[in-house]
Structure formats: C-alpha cells, structure tokens
Write a protein that holds these residues in place. Structure first.
Motif, mmCIF file in Angstrom:
data_model
loop_
_atom_site.group_PDB
_atom_site.id
_atom_site.type_symbol
_atom_site.label_atom_id
_atom_site.label_comp_id
_atom_site.label_asym_id
_atom_site.label_seq_id
_atom_site.Cartn_x
_atom_site.Cartn_y
_atom_site.Cartn_z
ATOM 1 N N THR A 20 37.955 45.462 32.731
ATOM 2 C CA THR A 20 37.257 43.751 31.486
ATOM 3 C C THR A 20 37.110 42.903 33.330
ATOM 4 N N VAL A 21 36.638 43.108 34.270
ATOM 5 C CA VAL A 21 35.599 42.740 35.886
ATOM 6 C C VAL A 21 34.012 43.501 35.191
ATOM 7 N N VAL A 23 32.952 43.781 32.557
ATOM 8 C CA VAL A 23 32.119 42.472 31.049
ATOM 9 C C VAL A 23 31.718 40.955 31.779
ATOM 10 N N ALA A 24 33.173 41.057 32.061
ATOM 11 C CA ALA A 24 33.396 39.311 32.605
ATOM 12 C C ALA A 24 32.053 38.721 33.604
ATOM 13 N N LEU A 27 28.789 39.046 31.176
ATOM 14 C CA LEU A 27 28.457 38.011 30.394
ATOM 15 C C LEU A 27 28.252 37.243 31.343
ATOM 16 N N SER A 28 28.920 36.735 32.874
ATOM 17 C CA SER A 28 28.098 35.872 33.427
ATOM 18 C C SER A 28 27.106 35.418 34.263
#
Length: 202
Positions: A20-21, A23-24, A27-28
């Motif tokens: 999750t971290v 991917v975040a 994306l950012s």
C-alpha cells in the motif's frame, strides 16, 4: 496449526501495508509534475542570511552589503607585498626599500628554519644547495644554491637582499610558485632571515 496461521496473518498484514505504501508513493510521484509534493526540512536549504545584493531593512541605507568599518583590512590583503607588484620594477624596488622588520633573535631564526624545512627544502634542499628531494627525482631542474649559485635575474644568490628574497617568496619565480597564500608576511620574513644563514654556507 493455530500458531502458524497467526504468523501467516501477520505476514499478510505487513506485506499489504508495504505494498500500500509503495503504491501510494508511486501514484503520488506520477501525479502533477508542477507540484513538488511534500518537502522535508525546507529550512535546511533555504538560506536564512541575506544575499549581498538583497534589500535589507536592518540598515539605514536598505542594503545588505555594507562598507567595512574604517581601519579594517580585507582577508588576504598584504600591504607590504601589494606595494611591490610582481614586475621587474617591483622586484628592484623591494630590494631597495624592504628590510626585515623582525628582530634577529634565536627564536625567529629557529622558526624560520622550521618554516623553511617545511615549505622550501623539498626543492632548495636542507642546506640551500638546490638538492631537495623533488630535484633528486630528476624531473625538474635544480634551483641555484644560495651560497654559490647565480640568480636567473642576475647577480649572485649569496648577495640577495631581504626585499628580493621576500618578493620571490611572495610571487614565486620560474618553476617556483607564489607562497603568499601559504605563508603570512611574518612567516615569510622569518624564512628570509634563515635564508641569509644559508647564504653563508659553502
């Protein structure tokens, strides 16, 4: 069985959090290119001090760059050397006008010897005969002996005056580089004092 299930569940939770971290973060970083995103410790690279050409309300004239106080001297300014430029005329003027201002004490002579050994002997030799360790490599021509050689500017090395030696240490000559940034004026005068001792050696 129950213990192994707990371990598997913990691994799944940790793996899911890491994914999750990641991917975040991905994306950012692929978002708006004009937005730099979050900045960490901004004050570490934003200067706090004023630039010299920046307006500054702390001074009456509104300028950051101020004139130095009267009577101060800029770093690296050498009033004696700067009065005698690196020219043949400056060399002759230094010879005629410059005298060693230091008293001829044993302490000054000893310090001059130490400075000479550290700064000059690798070319000029410990006794000033032009046979230093660098010269022994046979890649550079030897400098003339202080006691028996002749100066490339004319005259015998043993007759060099205070001013001529000081001027040469300051600006260098031929393959010898300038030493005004490595040796302050007092240190140069101490070397001058010691070189006069080497001029007496045969």
């Amino acid at each position: 069985m129950k213990g192994s299930m707990l371990v598997m569940n913990k691994l799944r939770i940790v793996s899911a959090a890491v994914i999750t971290v990641a991917v975040a973060a991905g994306l950012s970083s692929c978002g708006n290119k004009k937005n730099p995103g979050l900045e960490f410790a901004r004050n570490m690279y934003d200067p706090i001090a004023f630039n010299p050409d920046q307006p500054n309300d702390n001074f009456a004239n509104g300028q950051t760059a101020q004139l130095p106080p009267e009577g101060t001297m800029p770093v690296g300014y050498d009033p004696v050397a700067d009065a005698y430029p690196n020219t043949p005329e400056g060399y002759q003027a230094a010879s005629a006008n410059l005298k060693n201002p230091l008293p001829a004490t044993q302490q000054n002579l000893s310090q001059g010897r130490t400075l000479y050994l550290h700064m000059c002997s690798h070319c000029h030799g410990t006794q000033g005969h032009g046979d230093g360790q660098i010269i022994k490599l046979e890649k550079f021509p030897p400098p003339p002996s202080y006691s028996t050689g002749n100066s490339s500017r004319g005259g015998a090395m043993k007759d060099l005056t205070d001013g001529k030696i000081f001027h040469t240490i300051t600006y260098g000559l031929n393959l010898m580089g300038p030493h005004r940034t490595q040796l302050n004026p007092t240190e140069r005068w101490k070397i001058v004092m010691y070189v006069h001792e080497l001029q007496k050696l045969q």
